[in-house]
Write a protein that holds these residues in place. Structure first.
Motif, PDB file in Angstrom:
ATOM      1  N   ASP A 100      25.216  13.201 -36.970  1.00 51.19           N
ATOM      2  CA  ASP A 100      25.384  14.619 -36.664  1.00 51.19           C
ATOM      3  C   ASP A 100      26.177  14.904 -35.396  1.00 51.19           C
ATOM      4  O   ASP A 100      26.456  16.060 -35.099  1.00 51.19           O
ATOM      5  N   SER A 101      26.533  13.885 -34.656  1.00 47.74           N
ATOM      6  CA  SER A 101      27.213  14.095 -33.374  1.00 47.74           C
ATOM      7  C   SER A 101      28.694  13.772 -33.491  1.00 47.74           C
ATOM      8  O   SER A 101      29.111  12.976 -34.321  1.00 47.74           O
TER       9      SER A 101
ATOM     10  N   ASP B 157      27.761   7.493 -22.429  1.00 50.60           N
ATOM     11  CA  ASP B 157      26.582   8.178 -21.884  1.00 50.60           C
ATOM     12  C   ASP B 157      26.094   9.252 -22.850  1.00 50.60           C
ATOM     13  O   ASP B 157      24.888   9.462 -23.005  1.00 50.60           O
ATOM     14  N   THR B 158      27.022   9.921 -23.511  1.00 50.28           N
ATOM     15  CA  THR B 158      26.660  10.920 -24.511  1.00 50.28           C
ATOM     16  C   THR B 158      25.969  10.257 -25.699  1.00 50.28           C
ATOM     17  O   THR B 158      25.033  10.818 -26.271  1.00 50.28           O
TER      18      THR B 158
ATOM     19  N   ILE C 141      24.144  -0.291 -24.577  1.00 46.89           N
ATOM     20  CA  ILE C 141      25.153   0.735 -24.287  1.00 46.89           C
ATOM     21  C   ILE C 141      25.611   0.621 -22.838  1.00 46.89           C
ATOM     22  O   ILE C 141      26.817   0.648 -22.546  1.00 46.89           O
ATOM     23  N   SER C 142      24.667   0.449 -21.919  1.00 48.57           N
ATOM     24  CA  SER C 142      25.018   0.310 -20.495  1.00 48.57           C
ATOM     25  C   SER C 142      25.847  -0.943 -20.251  1.00 48.57           C
ATOM     26  O   SER C 142      26.812  -0.917 -19.482  1.00 48.57           O
ATOM     27  N   LYS C 143      25.495  -2.036 -20.909  1.00 48.97           N
ATOM     28  CA  LYS C 143      26.235  -3.298 -20.760  1.00 48.97           C
ATOM     29  C   LYS C 143      27.667  -3.137 -21.269  1.00 48.97           C
ATOM     30  O   LYS C 143      28.621  -3.601 -20.629  1.00 48.97           O
ATOM     31  N   THR C 144      27.822  -2.473 -22.401  1.00 50.76           N
ATOM     32  CA  THR C 144      29.159  -2.241 -22.942  1.00 50.76           C
ATOM     33  C   THR C 144      29.969  -1.362 -21.998  1.00 50.76           C
ATOM     34  O   THR C 144      31.156  -1.632 -21.744  1.00 50.76           O
ATOM     35  N   ALA C 145      29.355  -0.324 -21.454  1.00 49.35           N
ATOM     36  CA  ALA C 145      30.049   0.551 -20.495  1.00 49.35           C
ATOM     37  C   ALA C 145      30.448  -0.230 -19.241  1.00 49.35           C
ATOM     38  O   ALA C 145      31.555  -0.055 -18.720  1.00 49.35           O
ATOM     39  N   THR C 146      29.564  -1.098 -18.768  1.00 46.84           N
ATOM     40  CA  THR C 146      29.866  -1.920 -17.590  1.00 46.84           C
ATOM     41  C   THR C 146      31.025  -2.870 -17.879  1.00 46.84           C
ATOM     42  O   THR C 146      31.930  -3.029 -17.051  1.00 46.84           O
ATOM     43  N   ASP C 147      31.019  -3.495 -19.058  1.00 45.45           N
ATOM     44  CA  ASP C 147      32.119  -4.393 -19.425  1.00 45.45           C
ATOM     45  C   ASP C 147      33.434  -3.630 -19.537  1.00 45.45           C
ATOM     46  O   ASP C 147      34.484  -4.135 -19.131  1.00 45.45           O
TER      47      ASP C 147
END
Length: 140
Positions: free
Chosen positions: A41-42, A67-68, A87-93
């Motif tokens: 739905d997003s 983050d969304t 998700i945080s690990k992927t964003a950090t990478d």
């Protein structure tokens, strides 16, 4: 003599196989998110057809969109903490990939958030994979 041929063949085979590129932890993280998260739905800002000068800016936009994903897609997650970690690990990478760039490119003409660029989660993840591959190819 037969053993010599076997050893030679195995040596050449292994040498050929070991020359392949290893899969980065970033690609593993993207694959995991694609398989583990459903978010029907997003919609997410997904810059497509990005010029080389805007790849870093598009990746920075994708970090914000991750983050969304945490907010909008993990309501029914069974392993919430694990998913948030991935998700945080992927964003950090992704951030580490951008930081290696040391680019001073002016990104003011690079569009990040535009209603025309909103796409489904599946398209967002596929585009993220494409952007990381394009960025890696640009750096080589």
């Amino acid at each position: 003599m037969d053993h010599l041929y076997r050893i030679s063949f195995l040596t050449l085979f292994l040498a050929g196989c070991l020359q392949g590129n290893p899969i980065s932890s970033l690609q593993v993280g993207i694959n995991y998110l694609e398989k583990s998260i459903t978010c029907p739905d997003s919609v997410f800002y997904t810059p497509t057809d990005v010029e080389d000068s805007c790849i870093v800016a598009a990746l920075a936009c994708s970090i914000k969109e991750l983050d969304t994903v945490k907010v909008e897609c993990l309501d029914n997650a069974i392993h919430l903490e694990s998913m948030q970690h991935h998700i945080s690990k992927t964003a950090t990478d992704l951030q580490k990939t951008i930081d290696k760039e040391n680019s001073t490119t002016d990104t003011s003409e690079c569009i990040c958030e535009d209603k025309r660029l909103e796409k489904s989660f599946k398209d967002f993840i596929q585009n993220l994979r494409h952007l990381t591959q394009a960025h890696a190819a640009k750096r080589q």
